[in-house]
Scaffold this motif. Structure first.
Motif, PDB file in Angstrom:
ATOM      1  N   GLN A 155      -1.361  48.554  28.737  1.00  0.00           N
ATOM      2  CA  GLN A 155      -0.866  49.857  27.671  1.00  0.00           C
ATOM      3  C   GLN A 155      -1.859  51.032  28.351  1.00  0.00           C
ATOM      4  OE1 GLN A 155      -2.601  49.274  23.937  1.00  0.00           O
ATOM      5  NE2 GLN A 155      -1.095  50.637  23.019  1.00  0.00           N
ATOM      6  N   LEU A 156      -2.634  51.024  28.811  1.00  0.00           N
ATOM      7  CA  LEU A 156      -3.572  52.038  29.518  1.00  0.00           C
ATOM      8  C   LEU A 156      -2.641  52.463  30.681  1.00  0.00           C
ATOM      9  CD1 LEU A 156      -5.918  53.944  29.400  1.00  0.00           C
ATOM     10  CD2 LEU A 156      -7.025  52.182  30.720  1.00  0.00           C
ATOM     11  N   LEU A 157      -2.225  51.324  31.274  1.00  0.00           N
ATOM     12  CA  LEU A 157      -1.206  51.803  32.418  1.00  0.00           C
ATOM     13  C   LEU A 157      -0.143  52.381  32.304  1.00  0.00           C
ATOM     14  CD1 LEU A 157      -1.168  51.514  35.367  1.00  0.00           C
ATOM     15  CD2 LEU A 157      -0.222  49.235  35.046  1.00  0.00           C
ATOM     16  N   ASP A 158       0.571  51.820  30.968  1.00  0.00           N
ATOM     17  CA  ASP A 158       1.825  52.565  30.709  1.00  0.00           C
ATOM     18  C   ASP A 158       1.631  53.871  30.040  1.00  0.00           C
ATOM     19  OD1 ASP A 158       3.408  50.258  30.780  1.00  0.00           O
ATOM     20  OD2 ASP A 158       3.087  49.620  28.891  1.00  0.00           O
ATOM     21  N   GLN A 159       0.371  54.282  29.619  1.00  0.00           N
ATOM     22  CA  GLN A 159       0.031  55.585  28.940  1.00  0.00           C
ATOM     23  C   GLN A 159      -0.181  56.478  30.328  1.00  0.00           C
ATOM     24  OE1 GLN A 159      -3.388  55.185  26.644  1.00  0.00           O
ATOM     25  NE2 GLN A 159      -2.167  54.942  24.706  1.00  0.00           N
ATOM     26  N   MET A 160      -0.801  56.050  31.196  1.00  0.00           N
ATOM     27  CA  MET A 160      -1.167  56.576  32.498  1.00  0.00           C
ATOM     28  C   MET A 160       0.168  57.106  33.461  1.00  0.00           C
ATOM     29  SD  MET A 160      -4.370  56.975  33.104  1.00  0.00           S
ATOM     30  CE  MET A 160      -5.066  56.609  34.628  1.00  0.00           C
ATOM     31  N   GLN A 161       1.144  56.068  33.420  1.00  0.00           N
ATOM     32  CA  GLN A 161       2.470  56.173  34.085  1.00  0.00           C
ATOM     33  C   GLN A 161       3.076  57.276  33.229  1.00  0.00           C
ATOM     34  OE1 GLN A 161       4.284  52.228  34.203  1.00  0.00           O
ATOM     35  NE2 GLN A 161       3.444  51.957  36.358  1.00  0.00           N
ATOM     36  N   GLU A 162       3.212  57.228  31.903  1.00  0.00           N
ATOM     37  CA  GLU A 162       3.831  58.292  31.139  1.00  0.00           C
ATOM     38  C   GLU A 162       3.240  59.390  31.281  1.00  0.00           C
ATOM     39  OE1 GLU A 162       4.176  57.568  26.981  1.00  0.00           O
ATOM     40  OE2 GLU A 162       4.945  55.360  27.178  1.00  0.00           O
ATOM     41  N   ARG A 163       2.018  59.583  31.527  1.00  0.00           N
ATOM     42  CA  ARG A 163       1.309  60.884  31.556  1.00  0.00           C
ATOM     43  C   ARG A 163       1.642  61.234  32.995  1.00  0.00           C
ATOM     44  NH1 ARG A 163      -4.801  61.598  30.458  1.00  0.00           N
ATOM     45  NH2 ARG A 163      -4.757  63.457  30.628  1.00  0.00           N
ATOM     46  N   LEU A 164       1.625  60.426  34.005  1.00  0.00           N
ATOM     47  CA  LEU A 164       2.084  60.756  35.356  1.00  0.00           C
ATOM     48  C   LEU A 164       3.540  61.076  35.275  1.00  0.00           C
ATOM     49  CD1 LEU A 164       0.982  60.659  38.369  1.00  0.00           C
ATOM     50  CD2 LEU A 164       1.963  58.278  38.429  1.00  0.00           C
ATOM     51  N   GLN A 165       4.306  60.370  34.836  1.00  0.00           N
ATOM     52  CA  GLN A 165       5.771  60.857  34.832  1.00  0.00           C
ATOM     53  C   GLN A 165       6.012  62.343  34.129  1.00  0.00           C
ATOM     54  OE1 GLN A 165       8.275  58.170  32.949  1.00  0.00           O
ATOM     55  NE2 GLN A 165      10.033  59.135  33.219  1.00  0.00           N
ATOM     56  N   GLY A 166       5.225  62.528  33.133  1.00  0.00           N
ATOM     57  CA  GLY A 166       4.991  63.851  32.389  1.00  0.00           C
ATOM     58  C   GLY A 166       4.534  64.943  33.338  1.00  0.00           C
ATOM     59  N   MET A 167       3.619  64.555  33.971  1.00  0.00           N
ATOM     60  CA  MET A 167       3.091  65.442  35.006  1.00  0.00           C
ATOM     61  C   MET A 167       4.011  65.754  35.968  1.00  0.00           C
ATOM     62  SD  MET A 167      -0.741  64.369  35.555  1.00  0.00           S
ATOM     63  CE  MET A 167      -2.104  65.206  35.149  1.00  0.00           C
ATOM     64  N   GLU A 168       4.656  64.728  36.552  1.00  0.00           N
ATOM     65  CA  GLU A 168       5.469  64.886  37.576  1.00  0.00           C
ATOM     66  C   GLU A 168       6.870  65.855  37.010  1.00  0.00           C
ATOM     67  OE1 GLU A 168       6.654  61.154  38.600  1.00  0.00           O
ATOM     68  OE2 GLU A 168       5.092  60.901  40.211  1.00  0.00           O
ATOM     69  N   GLU A 169       7.222  65.643  35.947  1.00  0.00           N
ATOM     70  CA  GLU A 169       8.131  66.652  35.237  1.00  0.00           C
ATOM     71  C   GLU A 169       7.890  67.858  35.306  1.00  0.00           C
ATOM     72  OE1 GLU A 169       9.422  64.580  31.692  1.00  0.00           O
ATOM     73  OE2 GLU A 169      10.435  63.228  32.645  1.00  0.00           O
ATOM     74  N   THR A 170       6.392  67.965  34.564  1.00  0.00           N
ATOM     75  CA  THR A 170       6.265  69.406  34.694  1.00  0.00           C
ATOM     76  C   THR A 170       6.038  70.006  36.115  1.00  0.00           C
ATOM     77  OG1 THR A 170       4.667  68.843  32.678  1.00  0.00           O
ATOM     78  CG2 THR A 170       3.844  70.789  33.885  1.00  0.00           C
TER      79      THR A 170
END
Length: 134
Positions: free
Chosen positions: A1-16
């Motif tokens: 779950q932490l990994l998922d959150q990190m991936q979501e954050r990473l994906q959000g950062m990549e989109e940003t």
């Protein structure tokens, strides 16, 4: 779950990051357009400055020409005034000569009349003298 959150954050950062890169590219294009506009304006300003200098030079040349023309006009006016004065003096001299000529002509006529009278008197005296001799 932490990994998922990190991936979501990473994906959000990549989109940003993608959004920021796109905006950055837009800003770069805008900056390039502005630079081109600035260059065009600088070129136009240089052209206007060159034209202003040419007009200033032309204005100075015309000012000098006008000054020279005014000086020439003053000299010509002075010569015309002097010519008028000479003409006036010439008229005075001519009138004086004509007056003297008229007076001398009149005196000459008087002298001729007097000489004619003397010739007549001489003739009469000679006649009387001859009469006395007879």
């Amino acid at each position: 779950q932490l990994l998922d959150q990190m991936q979501e954050r990473l994906q959000g950062m990549e989109e940003t990051l993608t959004i920021v890169q796109n905006e950055n590219e837009q800003f770069l294009r805008i900056c390039e357009e502005r630079d081109e506009q600035i260059q065009l304006l600088q070129n136009e300003l240089s052209r206007i400055e060159k034209e202003r200098n040419q007009l200033s030079d032309e204005n100075e040349r015309l000012r000098r020409d006008l000054e020279a023309t005014n000086d020439q006009f003053k000299r010509e006016r002075q010569r015309a005034n002097e010519a008028d004065l000479v003409a006036s003096e010439s008229d005075t001299v001519r009138n004086s000569i004509l007056s003297n000529y008229g007076r001398l002509t009149e005196e000459n006529l008087d002298l001729e009349r007097a000489m004619e009278d003397l010739r007549k008197e001489k003739f009469n005296l000679a006649k009387d003298l001859e009469f006395c001799r007879e």
